[in-house]
Design an enzyme around this catalytic site. Structure first.
Site, PDB file in Angstrom:
ATOM      1  N   GLU A 223       0.798  -1.095   0.343  1.00 42.07           N
ATOM      2  CA  GLU A 223      -0.147   0.203   0.171  1.00 42.07           C
ATOM      3  C   GLU A 223       0.929   1.197   0.154  1.00 42.07           C
ATOM      4  O   GLU A 223       1.113   1.767   1.045  1.00 42.07           O
ATOM      5  CB  GLU A 223      -1.012   0.009   1.235  1.00 42.07           C
ATOM      6  N   CYS A 257      -2.122   9.245   2.354  1.00 42.67           N
ATOM      7  CA  CYS A 257      -1.593   8.705   0.576  1.00 42.67           C
ATOM      8  C   CYS A 257      -2.531   8.894  -0.700  1.00 42.67           C
ATOM      9  O   CYS A 257      -2.289   9.002  -2.065  1.00 42.67           O
ATOM     10  CB  CYS A 257      -1.723   7.326   0.917  1.00 42.67           C
TER      11      CYS A 257
END
Ligand code: NAD
Length: 513
Positions: A223, A257
């Site tokens: 991720e 993110c």
């Protein structure tokens, strides 16, 4: 608040192999196979989080100056809901699945898919949402029946210590272990054999993880970060753009993110968007973001300096903000107008409160610029008419899309990157699926032996039966065109070969695998 917090202590390197073998042994002793055992662990973890909400909030304040509301939104509240959702659904998720899309004849073998735990797994967390992004994958791993070693980020040291307290006060110590540390400790963990590694962090470290996993063929979930574009077309509502894009950068001071990295704004809209940014900032922070309890700070000096040099190296014009205070690790929400995707504000993930605007002539140029950036984004954020939004979605790639929004992700929908922004997905049901092996189980009953006998030698005279049995009738021609009555041919042949051919096909497939 002033709650006493535990202190972070790195795990001695020499203890790491035995910590891992404890967790592996527990898996091999089948301790986590029992679904009720898993549920008890999850329920206990729920209450450990609930009972330590003050510690969690205090740790987030000290490490990140995270506002209490954001801790509730994206840490405590998120994890608690995640656990309740998982506990409610786990009995359903673990059920064997009847195999779909199989021929009648194979049904005799009662094919099914079992969701097997993978084994002993490693979770490595980042600093930005230290609880949610470290314990989130762990919740799924527990639900799926794995034993787990987790390594929180040392960059958020108070949070890392509280995570250890939560785990050790609630979970079975033979199955779930915390290792604390930085690069050396993570490297020691990576030297061990794992059944899966789940890493959340930067793309550069993601490469290190993937390389370390390769010799053991360990599957990885990565991720990673993203250079995420937002698109603002002529038809966008500038007020909506400004409020939502500002939100995408003020949450955790842009250390998310999924937050947008730069905005590709139709040049006719730039002035109105900037005007609305100023208005929205004034509304959200009437006394400025500095000193506000509703604005996070940058995690550490290294990140602060990286962000500062990004801005210093930019050839762009600062239109709003720009204030920085290294002592307090504060950077104000800063709108910068640049004239190239090659500008330092666009070439790297900002992971900070920068709102970079790149004016474009039209939507085609915006799409071409976004696709020209070498990395595949984690998210894209289109603002415009329905047709424009559809055009953007169908001509770009990204982990996810939030139309008319920034950084939004529905907690129970699967989440993950693509290409440079990562591989593998979790959240909701996917948090369970990512941690299981879908194991196909068939049971060939003794009474079909006379049918299966066709697969045994001597083969003489059997090949024609196999051909008749195994040939699916195509519903397309040599030019790749679909035949008009393909469905009728399918129907007349009972979906493929002749009706008597079924068992033969079963045998043929069994022989070929
Ligand atoms: P990071 O990559 O610096 O660190 C993540 C973890 O890797 C930490 O636990 C750290 O101890 C470990 N690590 C660091 N260097 C290492 C090395 N050389 N060898 C082995 N392990 C090492 O990331 P970060 O600064 O904590 O987080 C920020 C990054 O994470 C950003 O790029 C952000 O986009 C990304 N991120 C992605 C997601 C997502 O879900 N896709 C979520 C949060 C953050």
């Amino acid at each position: 608040m002033g709650v006493a917090l535990p202190e972070l202590q790195f795990t001695p390197l020499e203890e790491i192999p035995s910590t891992v073998s404890t967790a592996r042994k527990a898996f091999l002793e089948h301790r986590t196979r029992d679904v009720e055992f898993r549920l008890v662990q999850l329920r206990k973890l729920y209450w450990a989080i609930k009972d330590n909400e003050e510690e969690i909030a205090e740790a987030c304040t000290l490490d990140l100056h995270k506002p209490r509301f954001e801790t509730e939104l994206a840490e405590t509240g998120w994890m608690l809901n995640d656990i309740v959702f998982t506990c409610r659904n786990l009995h359903k998720w673990v059920q064997d699945e009847k195999a779909a899309d199989i021929d009648l004849n194979f049904k005799l073998m009662n094919p099914k898919i079992r969701k097997d735990p993978l084994g002993c797994v490693l979770v490595i967390g980042p600093f930005n949402f230290p609880f949610q992004l470290t314990l989130g994958p762990v919740i799924g791993a527990i639900a799926a029946g794995n034993t787990v070693v987790l390594k929180p980020s040392e960059s958020a040291p108070r949070c890392a210590a509280v995570i250890q307290k939560l785990v050790e006060s609630s979970l079975d110590p033979s199955c779930y272990r915390v290792v604390q540390g930085g690069i050396a400790e993570t490297q020691a963990l990576l030297a061990e054999k794992w059944d899966k590694i789940f890493f959340t962090g930067s793309t550069n470290v993601g490469r290190i993880i993937a390389k370390a996993a390769a010799p053991n063929l360990t599957p990885v979930v990565l991720e990673l970060g993203g250079i995420n574009p937002a698109f603002v077309t002529k038809s966008a509502d500038p007020r909506l753009v400004a409020r939502r894009m500002l939100w995408g950068k003020l949450v955790n001071a842009g250390q998310i993110c999924t937050s947008q990295n730069y905005l590709l704004v139709d040049k006719t809209m730039v002035d109105r968007v900037v005007e609305e940014f100023k208005k929205a900032y004034k509304e959200f922070y009437p006394n400025g973001a500095k000193g506000s309890p509703d604005f996070s700070h940058i995690i550490n000096e290294a990140s602060f300096r990286r962000l500062k040099s990004m801005l210093d190296n930019s050839k762009g014009k600062i239109l709003m903000g720009g204030t920085m205070d290294e002592k307090e690790l504060f950077i104000d929400l800063t709108v910068v107008q640049v004239d190239s995707v090659e500008d330092s504000m666009c070439t790297q993930e900002s992971f900070g409160p920068f709102l970079t605007i790149l004016p474009v002539d039209n939507l085609d140029e915006a799409i071409s610029l976004a696709n020209g950036v070498s990395s595949t984004p984690l998210g894209i954020y289109p603002f415009g008419s329905k047709a424009e939004v559809e055009k953007i979605i169908s001509s770009t790639r990204s982990g996810g899309v939030a139309v008319n929004d920034a950084a939004l992700h529905v907690p129970t929908l699967q989440f993950g990157g693509v290409g440079d922004s990562g591989t593998g997905a979790y959240r909701g049901r996917a948090s369970f699926d990512v941690w299981v092996h879908r194991r196909t189980i068939t049971t060939s009953p003794g009474w079909i032996e006379s049918i299966l006998a066709i697969r045994y030698p001597p083969y003489a005279g059997k090949i024609k039966i196999f051909q008749a049995a195994s040939a699916l009738v195509p519903d397309f021609d040599r030019n790749g065109q679909k035949l008009t009555f393909g469905w009728l041919r399918y129907f007349l042949t009972l979906g493929g070969g002749s009706a008597t051919a079924g068992a033969g096909r079963a045998a043929a497939v069994a022989a070929s695998e």
